[in-house]
Design a protein around this motif. Sequence first.
Motif, mmCIF file in Angstrom:
data_model
loop_
_atom_site.group_PDB
_atom_site.id
_atom_site.type_symbol
_atom_site.label_atom_id
_atom_site.label_comp_id
_atom_site.label_asym_id
_atom_site.label_seq_id
_atom_site.Cartn_x
_atom_site.Cartn_y
_atom_site.Cartn_z
ATOM 1 N N UNK A 6 28.655 27.626 50.031
ATOM 2 C CA UNK A 6 28.128 28.821 50.703
ATOM 3 C C UNK A 6 29.283 29.664 51.238
ATOM 4 N N UNK A 7 30.228 29.003 51.875
ATOM 5 C CA UNK A 7 31.361 29.748 52.449
ATOM 6 C C UNK A 7 32.135 30.469 51.341
ATOM 7 N N UNK A 8 32.393 29.751 50.237
ATOM 8 C CA UNK A 8 33.141 30.360 49.128
ATOM 9 C C UNK A 8 32.352 31.540 48.552
ATOM 10 N N UNK A 9 31.034 31.342 48.362
ATOM 11 C CA UNK A 9 30.218 32.415 47.779
ATOM 12 C C UNK A 9 30.215 33.647 48.672
ATOM 13 N N UNK A 10 30.024 33.429 49.974
ATOM 14 C CA UNK A 10 29.995 34.564 50.904
ATOM 15 C C UNK A 10 31.348 35.281 50.882
ATOM 16 N N UNK A 11 32.406 34.491 50.868
ATOM 17 C CA UNK A 11 33.754 35.063 50.844
ATOM 18 C C UNK A 11 33.949 35.910 49.584
ATOM 19 N N UNK A 12 33.589 35.320 48.426
ATOM 20 C CA UNK A 12 33.775 36.031 47.157
ATOM 21 C C UNK A 12 32.914 37.296 47.131
ATOM 22 N N UNK A 13 31.667 37.171 47.627
ATOM 23 C CA UNK A 13 30.760 38.313 47.626
ATOM 24 C C UNK A 13 31.338 39.462 48.467
ATOM 25 N N UNK A 14 31.763 39.121 49.690
ATOM 26 C CA UNK A 14 32.304 40.162 50.572
ATOM 27 C C UNK A 14 33.589 40.741 49.996
ATOM 28 N N UNK A 15 34.360 39.848 49.401
ATOM 29 C CA UNK A 15 35.635 40.263 48.850
ATOM 30 C C UNK A 15 35.443 41.249 47.702
ATOM 31 N N UNK A 16 34.360 41.025 46.934
ATOM 32 C CA UNK A 16 34.096 41.899 45.809
ATOM 33 C C UNK A 16 33.319 43.145 46.219
ATOM 34 N N UNK A 17 32.607 43.041 47.329
ATOM 35 C CA UNK A 17 31.744 44.148 47.747
ATOM 36 C C UNK A 17 32.563 45.402 48.084
ATOM 37 N N UNK A 18 33.676 45.193 48.767
ATOM 38 C CA UNK A 18 34.470 46.344 49.203
ATOM 39 C C UNK A 18 34.999 47.184 48.029
ATOM 40 N N UNK A 19 35.711 46.545 47.073
ATOM 41 C CA UNK A 19 36.156 47.371 45.938
ATOM 42 C C UNK A 19 35.000 47.936 45.131
ATOM 43 N N UNK A 20 33.873 47.212 45.110
ATOM 44 C CA UNK A 20 32.733 47.721 44.338
ATOM 45 C C UNK A 20 32.191 48.993 44.986
ATOM 46 N N UNK A 21 32.022 48.954 46.319
ATOM 47 C CA UNK A 21 31.540 50.143 47.019
ATOM 48 C C UNK A 21 32.516 51.298 46.828
ATOM 49 N N UNK A 22 33.785 50.953 46.886
ATOM 50 C CA UNK A 22 34.830 51.945 46.679
ATOM 51 C C UNK A 22 34.688 52.578 45.287
#
Lengths: 221, 408
Positions: free
Chosen positions: B281-297
Amino acid sequence: MIRLQNIEKVYRTSTVETLALSSINLDIAKGEFLSIMGPSGCGKSTLLNIMGLLDAPSKGDIKIDNQKTDHLSDKQLAAFRNKKLGFIFQSYHLINDLQVLDNVELPLLYRDSTAKERKMLATEALEKVGLANRVKHFPNQLSGGQKQRVAIARAIVGRPEIILADEPTGNLDSAMGSEILDILLQLNQKDGTTIVMVTHDENMAHKTHRLVRLFDGSQVQ
Amino acid sequence: MLKNYFKIAIAVLRRRKFFTFISLFGISFTLTILLVLTAFIDKVVGDNYPDRKRDRSLYIARLEEVGKGNMSSGAPSYYFLDHFARNLKTPAKMAICSGFNGTNTYINNKKIAVNYKYTDAVYWDIMEYDFVEGKAFDKKQVENAEKVAVISEDMKNEYFGDVPSVIGKYIEADNVKYRVTGVVKNIPITSYMTYSDIYLPYTVSKSDYKDKGYRGGYTAILLANSKDDLPKMHDEYDQMVQRIPMESKDFNKIYSHADKYIAAYVDTGNENQSGVVLVLTIISVFVFLFMLLPTLNLVNINITRIMERSSEIGVRKAFGASSKTLVYQFIVENIILTLLGGLAGLFLSIVAIYIINSANLIPNLELSVNFTVLFIGLLVCLFFGLLSGVYPAWRMSKLDVVTALKAQ
């Protein structure tokens, strides 16, 4: 070829209602070259857009080639435009990132055709407008008159039965403007293409078969 | 059609160099971090030297004792494992070893940090260490508490220097001299269950391994005859734990499980649940948040980029492109952009991994971009391409033709 019946176009905002076109009735025969004139803001371009199925009327019926168009879906409208209509705009609307040949090929991308066919037809169309030697150029390497000729080549490449031209000479000097009109006249006479042209130039309008005048959204002639 | 899309995608990328740089940087940087991270996880979790029988092994690495207001959690003791786990019927073999501990030793007045680990003789049967020279200590040597040691290749080089053989030579650790019986190939510290510089018989341990406390610093490795026996072995241990008498009145419940390698690796020692779910769960949340920023950008950049092309959209629609065709075109363009970013990311990852390996940040941990990582990378690229392309493309395709044409 084109039949407009009781066309009305109203632009509405939350506070204002503007009547752009009212009670337009027009029959344009196959092979006819028609000019539309009138002062700025009288609804010429709106009328042309409605004929070109780029805009929908608020009221009234349009028939093109005896086919009613009000029930067509986005996809069907797109296919109809692709097959039947060609457009020429005042400001050319060429895609600056594409070479002349790719710009001309554009309408053919949306129908079944091979790359070879597309290239052949586009080259043919460019030859007709005298630009066969400019295929590899980009639009920003061309003069205004050349750009408009590329736009004409794009409009005729799919061999549409109708060409709608919105002030095609509006951005050109009189010499260039005459050249463009000559090309359109030739298309009309040789190929029998039906042409509707919006213009501000009386001389040009008089060279066409018929002139329609608009004033405040109504047909006055 | 695709060729035409490709041409225009490249032309647009070249026209707006700054936007292209920002987009490609966002994608490639994120991808690089993810690829290096997955390479790291892949290596740590997937590398099974010397633990090659991992698929039929279970590990008892944690023990938790709970009482009213009391809680004690950590590795079990030698006594606990020997006295209770030893009685299990399903395992074909059971090895007991300690975790590694640090000490210092001196050679020619030079201080060397040394990690040492205690094992029994079965440990060397279950684990398949590659011996550079010599062999492991045997059961008799363990029983006799002989001062013998197996050392790593790095330790050999550091302690003895460049000599052909060190078997029979003595190595000093914690003021005790041990005779070297074998030298094994190096292991990175991330393989913490098997890593050490010096391996010693548990019987030479200075702390009392006979102490009857349940908590200590040991781990048991249970080897089953086949993979199919793992659930049975797991359940047998669970049932046995239920029957174990309490160590003291302070506690009324003991939790301990025989887990597979990865579960044991991340075990929190927490009640009945292993830490796998928590870690994932921690890894998934981390990866999700990590990818969310450049994606929104990217979504933002794409909207601006696409809206700049409204005249083109108008022309395409006028000449016969349906909204669906345009969505398709812009998604394809975006996928081309993200794949280019992906390629750049892959290149950066290879460079980053090369630098990490060269700098020897974690000794003996050789990271590599393998096919799994590459595949994950490509999936991530496509995910990016779709996620950041769909919304702007859909918004743009809804643009009214007349409005689009007027925009120029």
